[in-house]
Design an enzyme around this catalytic site. Structure first.
Site, short mmCIF file in Angstrom:
data_model
loop_
_atom_site.label_atom_id
_atom_site.label_comp_id
_atom_site.label_asym_id
_atom_site.label_seq_id
_atom_site.Cartn_x
_atom_site.Cartn_y
_atom_site.Cartn_z
N ASP A 31 28.75 27.92 27.56
CA ASP A 31 29.29 27.56 28.95
C ASP A 31 30.12 26.56 28.98
O ASP A 31 30.53 25.90 28.10
CB ASP A 31 27.98 26.90 29.86
CG ASP A 31 28.18 26.92 31.29
OD1 ASP A 31 29.01 27.75 31.78
OD2 ASP A 31 27.38 26.19 32.07
N GLY A 34 35.43 27.99 32.50
CA GLY A 34 35.93 28.08 33.55
C GLY A 34 36.56 26.46 33.67
O GLY A 34 37.78 26.45 34.19
N HIS A 48 38.00 32.17 29.58
CA HIS A 48 37.14 33.13 28.67
C HIS A 48 37.68 33.73 27.63
O HIS A 48 37.00 34.09 26.33
CB HIS A 48 36.96 34.39 29.83
CG HIS A 48 35.94 33.95 30.84
ND1 HIS A 48 34.78 33.00 30.65
CD2 HIS A 48 36.01 33.97 32.21
CE1 HIS A 48 34.13 32.76 32.06
NE2 HIS A 48 35.09 33.61 32.91
N LEU A 142 23.13 37.60 8.72
CA LEU A 142 22.65 36.79 10.23
C LEU A 142 22.78 37.96 10.97
O LEU A 142 23.34 38.99 11.19
CB LEU A 142 24.21 36.10 10.49
CG LEU A 142 23.87 35.45 12.09
CD1 LEU A 142 23.15 34.48 12.07
CD2 LEU A 142 25.32 35.28 12.58
C1 IPE Z 1 25.13 30.85 32.00
O1 IPE Z 1 26.19 29.98 32.40
C2 IPE Z 1 25.25 32.22 31.73
C3 IPE Z 1 26.38 32.31 30.57
C4 IPE Z 1 26.78 31.41 29.73
C5 IPE Z 1 26.64 33.79 30.08
P1 IPE Z 1 26.23 30.06 34.06
O2 IPE Z 1 27.59 29.38 34.27
O3 IPE Z 1 26.50 31.35 34.53
O4 IPE Z 1 25.35 29.40 34.59
P2 IPE Z 1 25.00 28.12 36.02
O5 IPE Z 1 25.65 29.16 37.00
O6 IPE Z 1 25.87 26.98 35.64
O7 IPE Z 1 23.63 27.91 36.10
C1 IPE Z 2 30.65 30.65 30.72
O1 IPE Z 2 31.61 29.60 31.29
C2 IPE Z 2 31.10 32.05 30.51
C3 IPE Z 2 30.13 32.85 31.38
C4 IPE Z 2 29.26 32.50 32.24
C5 IPE Z 2 30.48 34.25 31.14
P1 IPE Z 2 31.74 29.73 32.74
O2 IPE Z 2 32.67 30.88 33.17
O3 IPE Z 2 30.39 29.56 33.39
O4 IPE Z 2 32.34 28.24 32.82
P2 IPE Z 2 32.28 27.15 34.12
O5 IPE Z 2 30.64 26.87 33.77
O6 IPE Z 2 32.52 27.68 35.36
O7 IPE Z 2 32.96 25.79 33.46
MG MG Z 3 29.18 28.12 33.71
#
Ligand code: IPE
Ligand code: IPE
Ligand code: MG
Length: 251
Positions: A31, A34, A48, A142
Site C-alpha cells: 500500500d 498513490g 503503481h 518460494l
Molecule cells: C489494500 O489497500 C489493497 C491492496 C494493497 C491491494 P487499499 O488502499 O485498497 O486499502 P484501504 O482502502 O486504504 O483500506
Molecule cells: C496500493 O497503493 C495499490 C493498490 C491498492 C492496488 P494505493 O493505490 O492504495 O496507494 P494509496 O493508499 O492511495 O497511497
Molecule cells: Mg491504499
C-alpha cells in the site's frame, strides 16, 4: 576500506535476523503507491509502476532470505471502485507481469499461485494466469501467492457456498464441518497461515486481507510507502517478529 565498511553494514542488517527462526509465511499489503506518486507530482499510475518494481525486488529478497511462502495483496475486491483509468493502469501492469514476468524470474525458484476470484477477468487474462501457474508449478523454492480480485470476506463466502453444495450432495454432514474444513476450502488450502503480515504506508488496518488465515498473525506496520519499501524494511519486520511472544491464547 570503505567497501569493507559497507559490506559489514549490510551484514549487520542480515545478522539482526535469526535464520533459524524465520516466519514461514509472510503476507504483504503493498500500500501507498498513490501517495508516493502524489508527493512527486506524478499520476497515481506512476506510483503503481514504481510499486510493481518494488514487488519484484522484494520477492527476490524474500527468496534470498529463505522465506518459504509470501502472499502479496495486489488488487482487492474493493479496488474496482477506483476511477476507470487507474483500474486500467493497474490491469496493464499486471498484464505486463503476466507477459514478461517469467523471463524476469527465470533462474529463480519461485512458484506462483493466484488467489482471488479470477472469473472477473477476461478469458485471455485468465489463460495468462493459468499459464504462469503452470510454468512455475514445479519450482520448490518460494511459493508466491498473488492476491488478485481478492477479498477475505469473498473468499469465506465462496468457501461457505462450496461446503453448502457438498452438504446438499450428501458428501459431508453439517456436524462434520470443522475449522479445518473451512481452511481447506480457502484459496490458500494446504499452506501454513501467515506468521507475519506487513503493511507499509502508515495505515493500521487489514483491508479485508487474509481474514481467516491471519487470526494469529503478527502485524508489522511502517510509514514507508510501498515504492520505497526495501530489503532493509523487510529485515526489520522479520527481526521485530522474532522478538514477539506468540501465545495463541495460551500463557
Ligand atoms: C489494500 O489497500 C489493497 C491492496 C494493497 C491491494 P487499499 O488502499 O485498497 O486499502 P484501504 O482502502 O486504504 O483500506
Ligand atoms: C496500493 O497503493 C495499490 C493498490 C491498492 C492496488 P494505493 O493505490 O492504495 O496507494 P494509496 O493508499 O492511495 O497511497
Ligand atoms: Mg491504499
Amino acid at each position: 576500506m570503505i567497501m569493507l565498511k559497507l559490506k559489514n553494514l549490510f551484514k549487520q542488517d542480515e545478522h539482526k535476523v535469526d535464520l533459524e527462526n524465520l516466519p514461514q509465511h509472510i503476507g504483504i499489503i503493498m500500500d501507498g503507491n498513490g501517495r508516493w506518486a502524489k508527493k512527486r507530482g506524478l499520476p497515481r499510475s506512476g506510483g503503481h509502476a514504481a510499486g510493481a518494481k518494488t514487488f519484484e525486488k522484494i520477492i527476490e529478497d524474500a527468496g534470498d532470505i529463505g522465506i518459504k511462502v509470501v502472499t502479496v495483496y495486489a488488487f482487492s475486491t474493493e479496488n474496482w471502485s477506483r476511477p476507470k483509468d487507474e483500474v486500467d493502469a493497474l490491469m496493464s501492469l499486471l498484464e505486463d507481469y503476466l507477459d514478461n514476468g517469467l523471463e524476469r524470474i527465470a533462474g529463480r525458484d519461485v512458484k506462483i499461485h493466484f488467489i482471488g476470484d479470477s472469473a472477473a477477468f477476461s478469458d485471455k487474462f485468465q489463460k495468462k494466469l493459468a499459464h504462469m501457474e503452470k510454468a512455475t508449478r514445479d519450482n520448490g523454492g518460494l511459493l508466491l501467492n498473488v492476491a488478485l480480485n481478492y477479498g477475505g470476506r469473498a473468499e469465506l463466502t465462496n468457501a461457505v457456498k462450496q461446503i453448502a453444495e457438498e452438504v446438499k450432495n450428501g458428501e459431508i454432514n453439517p456436524d462434520e464441518i470443522t475449522e479445518d474444513t473451512i481452511s481447506k476450502h480457502l484459496y490458500t488450502s494446504g499452506q501454513p497461515d501467515p506468521d507475519l503480515i506487513i503493511r507499509p504506508s502508515g495505515e493500521f488496518r487489514l483491508s479485508n486481507f487474509l481474514m481467516w488465515q491471519g487470526a494469529y498473525s503478527e502485524l508489522w506496520f511502517s510509514d514507508c510507502l510501498w515504492p520505497d519499501f526495501s530489503k532493509k524494511e523487510l529485515l526489520e519486520a522479520i527481526s521485530d517478529y522474532q522478538k514477539r511472544n506468540r501465545r495463541f491464547g495460551g500463557v
